[in-house]
Design a protein around this motif. Structure first.
Motif, mmCIF file in Angstrom:
data_model
loop_
_atom_site.group_PDB
_atom_site.id
_atom_site.type_symbol
_atom_site.label_atom_id
_atom_site.label_comp_id
_atom_site.label_asym_id
_atom_site.label_seq_id
_atom_site.Cartn_x
_atom_site.Cartn_y
_atom_site.Cartn_z
ATOM 1 N N UNK A 1 0.772 -1.166 -0.088
ATOM 2 C CA UNK A 1 -0.029 -0.020 0.002
ATOM 3 C C UNK A 1 0.877 1.295 0.085
ATOM 4 N N UNK A 2 2.144 0.984 -0.253
ATOM 5 C CA UNK A 2 3.099 2.356 -0.119
ATOM 6 C C UNK A 2 4.304 1.847 -0.668
ATOM 7 N N UNK A 3 5.302 2.774 -1.088
ATOM 8 C CA UNK A 3 6.542 2.191 -1.474
ATOM 9 C C UNK A 3 7.322 1.336 -0.630
ATOM 10 N N UNK A 4 8.266 0.326 -1.168
ATOM 11 C CA UNK A 4 8.631 -0.662 -0.440
ATOM 12 C C UNK A 4 9.660 -0.049 0.635
ATOM 13 N N UNK A 5 9.974 -1.007 1.714
ATOM 14 C CA UNK A 5 10.759 -0.711 2.826
ATOM 15 C C UNK A 5 12.219 -0.708 2.449
ATOM 16 N N UNK A 6 12.851 -0.007 3.036
ATOM 17 C CA UNK A 6 14.462 0.150 2.651
ATOM 18 C C UNK A 6 15.258 -1.225 2.940
ATOM 19 N N UNK A 7 14.771 -1.960 3.863
ATOM 20 C CA UNK A 7 15.159 -3.412 4.095
ATOM 21 C C UNK A 7 14.969 -4.101 3.077
ATOM 22 N N UNK A 8 14.016 -4.006 2.154
ATOM 23 C CA UNK A 8 13.574 -5.066 1.232
ATOM 24 C C UNK A 8 14.073 -4.451 -0.313
ATOM 25 N N UNK A 9 14.684 -3.236 -0.154
ATOM 26 C CA UNK A 9 15.357 -2.814 -1.382
ATOM 27 C C UNK A 9 16.763 -2.780 -1.306
ATOM 28 N N UNK A 10 17.326 -2.610 -0.167
ATOM 29 C CA UNK A 10 18.856 -2.386 0.067
ATOM 30 C C UNK A 10 19.713 -3.639 -0.300
ATOM 31 N N UNK A 11 20.919 -3.242 -0.993
ATOM 32 C CA UNK A 11 22.049 -4.092 -1.286
ATOM 33 C C UNK A 11 23.204 -3.621 -1.202
ATOM 34 N N UNK A 12 24.164 -4.346 -1.219
ATOM 35 C CA UNK A 12 25.596 -3.719 -0.886
ATOM 36 C C UNK A 12 26.400 -3.948 -1.909
ATOM 37 N N UNK A 13 27.180 -2.789 -2.181
ATOM 38 C CA UNK A 13 28.159 -2.411 -3.239
ATOM 39 C C UNK A 13 29.321 -2.446 -2.746
ATOM 40 N N UNK A 14 30.332 -3.348 -3.187
ATOM 41 C CA UNK A 14 31.936 -3.339 -2.814
ATOM 42 C C UNK A 14 32.467 -2.713 -3.917
ATOM 43 N N UNK A 15 33.763 -3.174 -4.180
ATOM 44 C CA UNK A 15 34.641 -2.310 -5.283
ATOM 45 C C UNK A 15 34.478 -3.189 -6.506
ATOM 46 N N UNK A 16 33.616 -4.391 -6.731
ATOM 47 C CA UNK A 16 33.441 -4.692 -7.841
ATOM 48 C C UNK A 16 32.234 -4.444 -8.729
ATOM 49 N N UNK A 17 32.286 -3.988 -9.898
ATOM 50 C CA UNK A 17 31.108 -3.676 -10.641
ATOM 51 C C UNK A 17 29.954 -4.779 -10.585
ATOM 52 N N UNK A 18 28.891 -4.370 -10.537
ATOM 53 C CA UNK A 18 27.700 -5.310 -10.571
ATOM 54 C C UNK A 18 26.561 -5.079 -11.777
ATOM 55 N N UNK A 19 25.944 -6.067 -11.977
ATOM 56 C CA UNK A 19 24.855 -5.985 -13.014
ATOM 57 C C UNK A 19 23.594 -6.350 -12.480
ATOM 58 N N UNK A 20 22.537 -5.643 -12.664
ATOM 59 C CA UNK A 20 21.290 -5.990 -12.054
ATOM 60 C C UNK A 20 20.222 -5.773 -12.821
ATOM 61 N N UNK A 21 19.092 -6.453 -12.949
ATOM 62 C CA UNK A 21 17.817 -6.220 -13.654
ATOM 63 C C UNK A 21 16.749 -5.837 -12.648
#
Length: 153
Positions: free
Chosen positions: A126-146
């Protein structure tokens, strides 16, 4: 050169070597994040993308001066790249702004009229998602997301 002259030059030589090594030191690790956006219902308008480290402003990254933001033309499939991303915890929000008015239009002030998508395919209830549901960690390596665009209507 005398021994005293050589002794006097040693601190200068050490300083010069330190500056030289510092100049060639590896830069701080920064990644490239490549996002493939799928399932747009039309090629009308633009897709607005933002990526933030600030939980209290997500999904409205405009209040984060350090957020990564871009706008790209809508198409069947879109690729978005954020360069020089420092390591940390991030969340991504996308808006398919079909009428290009710069805002998320709603039906009856509640349900989104335009498409949206979030990192980790975070659920929208009923609202935008919670931070905890969307958060991910970025390190020094490049990432590909869909990220799949979703439409309420």
């Amino acid at each position: 050169m005398t021994g005293s002259t050589i002794s006097a030059l040693r601190p200068i030589a050490a300083l010069a070597m330190g500056i030289a090594f510092t100049a060639f030191a590896a830069p701080a690790a920064a990644a490239t994040i490549t996002i493939t956006v799928t399932d747009l219902r039309s090629d009308e308008g633009v897709v607005r993308a933002c990526m933030t480290t600030m939980e209290d402003v997500f999904p409205r990254c405009a209040r984060d001066p350090n957020s990564h933001r871009t706008v790209v033309r809508a198409d069947d499939t879109i690729t978005i790249r954020f360069e020089n991303v420092e390591p940390g915890d991030y969340a991504i929000a996308l808006l398919h702004d079909e009428n290009e008015d710069g805002k998320a239009n709603r039906v009856l002030g509640m349900a989104p009229r335009e498409g949206y998508g979030f990192s980790r395919d975070a659920p929208v209830r009923m609202a935008p998602p919670d931070w905890d549901d969307a958060v991910f960690t970025i390190g020094s390596a490049s990432q590909n997301l869909t990220i799949k665009m979703r439409y309420f209507l």
